[in-house]
Write a protein that holds these residues in place. Structure first.
Motif, PDB file in Angstrom:
ATOM      1  N   ASN A  39       0.443  -1.401   0.158  1.00 25.49           N
ATOM      2  CA  ASN A  39       0.321   0.232  -0.204  1.00 25.49           C
ATOM      3  C   ASN A  39       0.619   1.363   0.369  1.00 25.49           C
ATOM      4  O   ASN A  39       0.554   1.962   0.766  1.00 25.49           O
ATOM      5  CB  ASN A  39      -1.192   0.189   1.301  1.00 25.49           C
ATOM      6  N   ALA A  40       2.096   1.124  -0.729  1.00 20.24           N
ATOM      7  CA  ALA A  40       3.398   2.158  -0.208  1.00 20.24           C
ATOM      8  C   ALA A  40       2.363   3.651  -0.959  1.00 20.24           C
ATOM      9  O   ALA A  40       2.316   4.191  -1.459  1.00 20.24           O
ATOM     10  CB  ALA A  40       4.361   2.051  -1.424  1.00 20.24           C
ATOM     11  N   ASN A  41       1.797   2.723  -2.675  1.00 19.66           N
ATOM     12  CA  ASN A  41       0.765   4.156  -3.158  1.00 19.66           C
ATOM     13  C   ASN A  41      -0.589   4.088  -3.248  1.00 19.66           C
ATOM     14  O   ASN A  41      -1.180   4.879  -4.247  1.00 19.66           O
ATOM     15  CB  ASN A  41       1.845   3.081  -4.479  1.00 19.66           C
ATOM     16  N   THR A  42      -0.720   3.646  -2.090  1.00 22.95           N
ATOM     17  CA  THR A  42      -2.232   3.696  -2.072  1.00 22.95           C
ATOM     18  C   THR A  42      -2.148   5.293  -0.897  1.00 22.95           C
ATOM     19  O   THR A  42      -2.365   5.871   0.062  1.00 22.95           O
ATOM     20  CB  THR A  42      -2.824   2.274  -1.244  1.00 22.95           C
ATOM     21  N   ASP A  43      -3.247   6.245  -1.814  1.00 33.14           N
ATOM     22  CA  ASP A  43      -3.472   7.409  -1.455  1.00 33.14           C
ATOM     23  C   ASP A  43      -4.698   7.188   0.332  1.00 33.14           C
ATOM     24  O   ASP A  43      -5.123   7.123   0.533  1.00 33.14           O
ATOM     25  CB  ASP A  43      -4.371   8.491  -1.860  1.00 33.14           C
ATOM     26  N   GLY A  44      -4.014   8.226   1.131  1.00 38.09           N
ATOM     27  CA  GLY A  44      -4.540   8.047   2.356  1.00 38.09           C
ATOM     28  C   GLY A  44      -4.234   6.766   3.315  1.00 38.09           C
ATOM     29  O   GLY A  44      -5.314   7.337   4.699  1.00 38.09           O
TER      30      GLY A  44
END
Length: 436
Positions: free
Chosen positions: A30-35
């Protein structure tokens, strides 16, 4: 500690470190999951069930790092929102949800209109807010529960027209049009301008201004009509010298021509006219400002070609929503095709005493728990509550370098615990051979 206890300790270490690897893997995924908010496994020792000293196992306790913000990134999309500071967007599983259990909180602000105009984020959760009434007021709302919230909708929004109540004349009359040698004054041809205004039904009508120059220097006669019906006239004398040069000096010779129930009156001391226009069961009353005597705050007279008179009005026609704007205080304004700008929604932020105690659910959303405490819906920028930045999204607070380092450390710890088990196995095998 017995050999079997050592075996159990090694197994506990394997289980705890495998749980830690699972948490680290989730963070990396989830390193690029917003929020997204990173979680971590905290190792906690466990005592022997028999109470014997020297035997302690380990277990992994999962914790969240919700209070640490991610960095904002620009997207340029009007409906994208990032929170700077504390707080969460309120979202629901369905539009205009009535079941409190179906509401949640999120920091993921990638909202876009669906087919019905409801703002929904990438996880399919609908943004909730308080609806303003036609007067731009929220009224009394309960900020400790979800009952007064509505799904924010920017679809087919229409505002009814609002009647014009005031017109302010701005502009200049050419000074060289008056006087005994003026062709315009001798010919008796007025300069005509008009200004659009709006009725109570939002229909557009026009008020006409006829500016007749006089052979007397600096004197004009203004005749006012609405939809072709003369209402009244007034003479305007302008100052031609001194500090008030170009400003209205006096108003005189006020004459009403309005047929009842229409009416016309003029206050010569203030330069304000009252126009009563017969365009409905109840006539429309408009205050018309020409300019204060001795001041250039409306109409003026200086040399120049032609007349440059315009009006500034309130009121507007019936309008359709063409776009919307969200400010840092969470107010959503609708911009309509009649140039009106109206408050539509207030987007609150949910605050809880302990954000790290929230429960993570599907869709990068959170629910309150006993550990988090009860929520309160506050206006962005109120007290310690964060503000909203549009055209941006909040990135994950995961640091990849840190997660990879922890992954290596955890893998080594896992291998070491596995070594405990193989070593104990060899010791038990050796003990078994003693009997032979």
């Amino acid at each position: 500690m017995s050999i079997s206890s050592a075996m159990q300790t090694g197994v506990a270490g394997l289980l705890a470190n495998s749980s830690a690897v699972s948490t680290i893997s989730t963070n990396i995924a989830n390193a690029n999951t917003d929020g997204y908010r990173r979680s971590f496994a905290q190792m906690v020792t466990t005592a022997s069930s028999t109470g014997e000293g020297g035997h302690a196992g380990v277990r992994a306790v999962s914790r969240q790092n919700v209070t640490v913000e991610g960095s904002p990134r620009l997207t340029g999309v009007t409906s994208d929102m990032a929170i700077s500071g504390s707080g969460f967007f309120v979202v629901s599983r369905n539009p205009n949800e009535t079941v409190a259990a179906n509401y949640a909180f999120t920091r993921a602000g990638s909202f876009t209109p669906d087919a019905d105009g409801n703002l929904r984020n990438a996880a399919g959760l609908y943004l909730a807010g308080f609806r303003y009434d036609n007067n731009g007021s929220l009224g009394t709302v309960d900020r400790s529960q979800f009952s007064d919230l509505q799904t924010v909708n920017v679809g087919d929004v229409t505002i009814r027209g609002e009647a014009t109540t005031s017109i302010s004349v701005q502009g200049n009359l050419p000074a060289d049009y008056t006087g005994p040698d003026s062709t315009a004054a001798i010919d008796g041809q007025p300069l005509v301008t008009s200004q659009e205004f709006y009725t109570a039904l939002g229909a557009a009508q026009r008020v006409e201004f006829s500016w007749l120059p006089s052979t007397t220097p600096n004197l004009w006669t203004l005749t006012i009509a609405a939809e072709g019906v003369d209402l009244g006239s007034v003479d305007i004398t302008f100052a031609d010298s001194g500090p008030t040069a170009g400003a209205p000096l006096t108003y005189s010779n006020v004459t009403s021509m309005a047929p009842a129930p229409a009416a016309f009156s003029f206050d010569t001391a203030t330069g304000l006219a009252s126009l009563t226009i017969d365009n409905g069961t109840t006539p429309q009353v408009i205050e018309l400002s020409i300019g204060t005597p001795g001041e250039i705050d409306g109409l003026s007279q200086f040399s120049g070609a032609g007349v440059t008179v315009a009006g500034d009005i309130d009121g507007y026609a019936t309008g359709e929503l063409v776009r919307y704007e969200i400010d840092d205080k969470g107010d959503l304004y609708g911009i309509f095709d009649n140039n009106a700008r109206h408050l539509l929604y207030h987007i609150p932020l949910a605050e809880v005493p302990n954000p790290d105690g929230l429960k993570l659910v599907d869709g990068n959303a959170y629910l309150t728990t006993q550990a988090s405490g009860s929520f309160n819906l506050l206006g962005p920028g109120t007290g310690a509550t964060g503000t909203i930045t549009t055209g941006s999204l909040e990135s994950s607070n995961v640091e990849l370098a840190e997660e990879l380092t922890r992954l290596i450390q955890t893998q080594r710890a896992y291998s070491s615990n596995a070594k405990i088990i193989t070593t104990v196995d060899e010791m038990m095998d050796e003990t078994t051979r003693l009997k032979r």
